[in-house]
Design a protein around this motif. Structure first.
Motif, PDB file in Angstrom:
ATOM      1  N   THR A 207      90.791  33.026-126.075  1.00 19.99           N
ATOM      2  CA  THR A 207      91.046  34.445-126.240  1.00 19.99           C
ATOM      3  C   THR A 207      91.767  34.647-127.575  1.00 19.99           C
ATOM      4  O   THR A 207      91.997  33.691-128.326  1.00 19.99           O
ATOM      5  N   GLU A 208      92.148  35.854-127.843  1.00 18.67           N
ATOM      6  CA  GLU A 208      92.843  36.148-129.096  1.00 18.67           C
ATOM      7  C   GLU A 208      94.154  35.372-129.207  1.00 18.67           C
ATOM      8  O   GLU A 208      94.575  35.010-130.316  1.00 18.67           O
ATOM      9  N   ASN A 209      94.786  35.066-128.073  1.00 18.53           N
ATOM     10  CA  ASN A 209      96.119  34.466-128.111  1.00 18.53           C
ATOM     11  C   ASN A 209      96.226  33.099-127.450  1.00 18.53           C
ATOM     12  O   ASN A 209      97.234  32.413-127.654  1.00 18.53           O
ATOM     13  N   GLU A 210      95.237  32.677-126.677  1.00 18.81           N
ATOM     14  CA  GLU A 210      95.359  31.435-125.919  1.00 18.81           C
ATOM     15  C   GLU A 210      94.064  30.633-126.002  1.00 18.81           C
ATOM     16  O   GLU A 210      92.970  31.197-126.049  1.00 18.81           O
ATOM     17  N   MET A 211      94.214  29.315-125.983  1.00 23.02           N
ATOM     18  CA  MET A 211      93.060  28.419-126.039  1.00 23.02           C
ATOM     19  C   MET A 211      93.328  27.228-125.124  1.00 23.02           C
ATOM     20  O   MET A 211      94.419  26.641-125.134  1.00 23.02           O
ATOM     21  N   TYR A 212      92.321  26.855-124.330  1.00 23.22           N
ATOM     22  CA  TYR A 212      92.437  25.736-123.394  1.00 23.22           C
ATOM     23  C   TYR A 212      91.281  24.785-123.667  1.00 23.22           C
ATOM     24  O   TYR A 212      90.113  25.175-123.621  1.00 23.22           O
ATOM     25  N   LEU A 213      91.600  23.523-123.984  1.00 23.97           N
ATOM     26  CA  LEU A 213      90.614  22.547-124.429  1.00 23.97           C
ATOM     27  C   LEU A 213      90.607  21.314-123.531  1.00 23.97           C
ATOM     28  O   LEU A 213      91.641  20.939-122.958  1.00 23.97           O
ATOM     29  N   ARG A 214      89.442  20.696-123.447  1.00 21.62           N
ATOM     30  CA  ARG A 214      89.318  19.413-122.741  1.00 21.62           C
ATOM     31  C   ARG A 214      88.592  18.441-123.657  1.00 21.62           C
ATOM     32  O   ARG A 214      87.610  18.798-124.313  1.00 21.62           O
ATOM     33  N   SER A 215      89.070  17.208-123.696  1.00 18.42           N
ATOM     34  CA  SER A 215      88.442  16.197-124.551  1.00 18.42           C
ATOM     35  C   SER A 215      88.416  14.862-123.838  1.00 18.42           C
ATOM     36  O   SER A 215      89.110  14.655-122.836  1.00 18.42           O
ATOM     37  N   GLY A 216      87.623  13.951-124.375  1.00 20.82           N
ATOM     38  CA  GLY A 216      87.554  12.612-123.815  1.00 20.82           C
ATOM     39  C   GLY A 216      88.565  11.686-124.464  1.00 20.82           C
ATOM     40  O   GLY A 216      89.460  12.106-125.199  1.00 20.82           O
ATOM     41  N   SER A 217      88.409  10.406-124.183  1.00 20.59           N
ATOM     42  CA  SER A 217      89.244   9.366-124.770  1.00 20.59           C
ATOM     43  C   SER A 217      88.325   8.330-125.387  1.00 20.59           C
ATOM     44  O   SER A 217      87.378   7.871-124.746  1.00 20.59           O
ATOM     45  N   ALA A 218      88.580   7.961-126.635  1.00 18.65           N
ATOM     46  CA  ALA A 218      87.732   6.980-127.307  1.00 18.65           C
ATOM     47  C   ALA A 218      87.828   5.613-126.647  1.00 18.65           C
ATOM     48  O   ALA A 218      86.869   4.844-126.644  1.00 18.65           O
ATOM     49  N   ALA A 219      88.991   5.299-126.056  1.00 19.06           N
ATOM     50  CA  ALA A 219      89.211   3.963-125.513  1.00 19.06           C
ATOM     51  C   ALA A 219      88.926   3.861-124.018  1.00 19.06           C
ATOM     52  O   ALA A 219      88.557   2.794-123.531  1.00 19.06           O
ATOM     53  N   VAL A 220      89.098   4.951-123.278  1.00 21.86           N
ATOM     54  CA  VAL A 220      88.945   4.907-121.817  1.00 21.86           C
ATOM     55  C   VAL A 220      87.947   5.990-121.410  1.00 21.86           C
ATOM     56  O   VAL A 220      88.298   7.166-121.333  1.00 21.86           O
ATOM     57  N   ALA A 221      86.723   5.580-121.131  1.00 24.79           N
ATOM     58  CA  ALA A 221      85.626   6.537-120.940  1.00 24.79           C
ATOM     59  C   ALA A 221      85.841   7.458-119.746  1.00 24.79           C
ATOM     60  O   ALA A 221      85.333   8.578-119.728  1.00 24.79           O
ATOM     61  N   GLU A 222      86.592   7.020-118.739  1.00 23.16           N
ATOM     62  CA  GLU A 222      86.736   7.832-117.525  1.00 23.16           C
ATOM     63  C   GLU A 222      87.860   8.858-117.605  1.00 23.16           C
ATOM     64  O   GLU A 222      88.103   9.587-116.647  1.00 23.16           O
ATOM     65  N   HIS A 223      88.561   8.948-118.732  1.00 20.12           N
ATOM     66  CA  HIS A 223      89.686   9.872-118.860  1.00 20.12           C
ATOM     67  C   HIS A 223      89.288  11.161-119.572  1.00 20.12           C
ATOM     68  O   HIS A 223      88.570  11.145-120.572  1.00 20.12           O
TER      69      HIS A 223
END
Length: 472
Positions: A258-274
Motif C-alpha cells: 500500500t502507500e504506507n506498508e509493505m509485506y514481503l516473503r522470500s526464500g533462503s539461498a542455503a535452506v530450501a524449506e525456509h
C-alpha cells in the motif's frame, strides 16, 4: 509326457524372453550445446517495449531469464520493459541429453512512461513526480516484522519477532529507497552493518552459524523491477542486492503493498524449506496500533466435554482425550489431559497455552483452579542438562500458570504474571489454586500458559491435568 512337454516349451520361451532382454544399454542422447540455443525477439506492433520471444531450439522445456530479474517458462512468451536500456536475455533449453543456455541482448530504445504509471510502482516509489523516490524501513514496532515459516506455507508459523526484538542487530536503521525514473534505481543504506541469517551470512562476509550482524558495504547502481508470475507479484533487486534481513536471495514475493506498508516473503539461498517474512513501512509513518477488545469470558475445560477454548502446544506431547490414570473419588472423570514433557534443550520451554483474540478482564474473576496428577515414576533427581543460569537443574514436581501479552512475542516473559504451585502428594489427584488478584487490574493479558515440571532444564516427564477453569 504332455505335462513335461508343456513345461519344456514354457522354459524355452522364458529363456528366449530373458535372452531378448539382454541387450546393450542404448547410448545416452547427446548433450545440447550453446550453439543449439536460438530464439527470436519481436516487438509488439502496439508497444515497442513489449517483446515477444519464441524459442527455435530443440528440447522439451524452455526457461527464460529476461535480464531484469523476471523469468518465465514456455516456447512462446512475452515480457515488457518499461525502461530503456540493454537487457541480456538468456534461454535455457532442456533435452533428453541435458541442458544448455544461450543469450542475446535486447535493446529498448525509449522509456515508456505509460508503463511506469502503475499503482504498485507508485506505491513503492511515490511515483514519477517524487524524484527522490520513497524510503522504506523495517516496521520494528509491529509484531511479526520478521518471521519464518515453511516454504509452502502462508504465514510465519515457526517464529515471529516481537516489537523491537532485534534492536541490537543493526537491522532497524536500514533504509531501502526505490526511485521511479529513467532508471528504476534502488539504494540500500545500512549504516555499515547488516543483520544476516546464520545459514547465509557467509555470502556477505559473515560466518555460518547463528544469526549475526555483519560489517557490510552494499553495492551501488542497484535497480529494482516487479515481475508477475501467474497471480503473484515479485519485487526483484539486481546484482545480488537485497532488502533488510539477508537470506541470500534478491527476489521477494509481494504479499501486500500500500502507500504506507509493505509485506514481503522470500526464500533462503542455503535452506530450501525456509520462507522468511518482513514487514516494512514508509519512513516517517507510524502504523495505527489496533485496539483489542477487553472482556471477561468463561474459561473451562474438563476434557470429557468440549471446552470453551482451544489448546495450543509448544514442544510438548499432549493428549486431550486420555483415559483417567487414577479414577478416584478426588477425580472420577473418564477423560483427562496427558502432558508429556520432552527431553532435550529444544524442549526446555515447552508448554500448553490458550491464545485469545481479546484481552482478559480479570477484575472480578482472577482465580484459576485445576486438578493435577503427578506420577512418582518420573525421575526428579537426575540432572539431565540445564542452562547455566537456571537455578533449576532437575524435573520439578510443580505446575506453573502464566498470564502473558502475546504481542511481545519472545519477550512476553518480561511482563508476565506467574504463579507456581508445588505438588507434594504424588500418584493422586490434587486440586491447585492460582490466584492472580495482585494482577487483576492489568489489561494486556491475552494468553494463558500452563507449564509442568519447571523450565530451562532438559529433563522429560509425564503429568496429567483435568478441570482447568476460571472460578466464578
Amino acid at each position: 509326457m504332455k505335462r513335461y512337454t508343456a513345461y519344456l516349451a514354457t522354459l524355452l520361451l522364458m529363456t528366449f524372453v530373458w535372452s531378448g532382454c539382454e541387450v546393450d544399454d542404448p547410448e545416452l542422447a547427446e548433450a545440447p550445446s550453446a550453439e543449439m540455443v536460438s530464439f527470436t525477439t519481436t516487438p509488439t506492433t502496439t508497444n515497442a517495449n513489449i517483446i515477444n520471444f519464441e524459442s527455435t531450439s530443440p528440447g522439451f522445456k524452455s526457461v527464460w531469464d529476461f535480464g531484469d530479474g523476471a523469468t518465465a517458462e514456455g516456447t512462446k512468451v512475452s515480457h515488457g520493459y518499461p525502461v530503456k536500456g540493454n537487457y541480456t536475455v538468456k534461454l535455457t533449453i532442456y533435452t533428453s541429453g541435458g541442458s544448455a543456455t544461450g543469450s542475446k541482448t535486447v535493446t529498448i530504445a525509449n522509456t515508456n512512461p505509460s508503463m511506469l504509471n502503475r499503482e504498485d510502482y507508485n506505491f513503492l516509489t511515490g511515483g514519477a513526480n517524487q524524484l527522490e523516490g520513497k524510503t522504506w524501513v523495517i516496521d520494528k514496532n509491529s509484531p511479526g516484522h520478521l518471521g519464518i515459516g515453511p516454504i509452502g506455507g502462508t504465514t510465519p508459523e515457526w517464529y515471529t519477532a516481537a516489537p523491537n526484538e532485534k534492536a541490537s542487530e543493526g537491522y532497524y536503521d536500514d533504509e531501502m529507497t526505490f526511485v521511479l525514473g529513467n532508471t528504476l534505481s534502488y539504494t540500500y543504506k545500512n549504516n555499515g552493518n547488516t543483520f544476516a541469517n546464520g545459514d547465509n551470512a557467509p555470502g556477505i562476509g559473515g560466518t555460518k552459524g547463528a544469526d549475526q550482524t555483519v560489517n557490510y558495504t552494499p553495492p551501488t547502481n542497484l535497480t529494482w523491477s516487479i515481475s508477475e508470475e501467474g497471480d503473484k507479484k515479485f519485487l526483484i533487486i539486481s546484482n545480488g542486492g537485497f532488502i533488510g534481513y539477508y537470506t541470500g536471495v534478491s527476489k521477494y514475493e509481494i504479499l501486500s503493498l500500500t502507500e504506507n506498508e509493505m509485506y514481503l516473503r522470500s526464500g533462503s539461498a542455503a535452506v530450501a524449506e525456509h520462507a522468511w517474512y518482513q514487514k516494512l513501512v514508509r519512513k516517517g509513518y507510524a502504523p495505527p496500533k489496533p485496539v483489542k477488545e477487553y472482556k471477561a469470558v468463561d474459561i473451562a475445560d474438563n476434557f470429557d466435554t468440549p471446552g470453551t477454548f482451544t489448546w495450543k502446544f509448544e514442544n510438548i506431547g499432549f493428549n486431550e482425550n486420555f483415559d483417567n490414570p487414577a479414577q478416584l473419588p478426588s477425580n472420577t472423570s473418564d477423560k483427562v489431559g496427558r502432558y508429556v514433557r520432552q527431553a532435550g534443550q529444544a524442549n526446555e520451554f515447552g508448554n500448553a497455552n490458550i491464545q485469545f483474540t481479546h484481552n482478559l478482564d480479570l477484575t472480578k474473576r482472577h482465580v484459576f483452579k485445576v486438578k493435577v496428577f503427578v506420577p512418582s515414576y518420573n525421575d526428579y533427581t537426575t540432572m539431565g542438562g540445564a542452562e547455566d543460569w537456571s537455578p533449576v537443574k532437575t524435573l520439578q514436581k510443580q505446575l506453573s500458570v502464566k498470564l502473558q501479552n502475546s504481542e511481545l512475542g519472545g519477550n512476553a516473559y518480561t511482563t508476565q504474571a506467574e504463579v507456581i504451585q508445588q505438588v507434594t502428594q504424588l500418584d493422586q489427584w490434587v486440586e491447585l489454586t492460582f490466584d492472580f488478584s495482585a494482577h487483576a487490574s492489568r489489561k494486556d493479558f491475552d494468553k494463558i500458559v500452563v507449564q509442568f515440571g519447571g523450565e530451562a532444564h532438559f529433563n522429560p516427564g509425564i503429568f496429567y491435568l483435568d478441570d482447568f477453569r476460571l472460578m466464578p
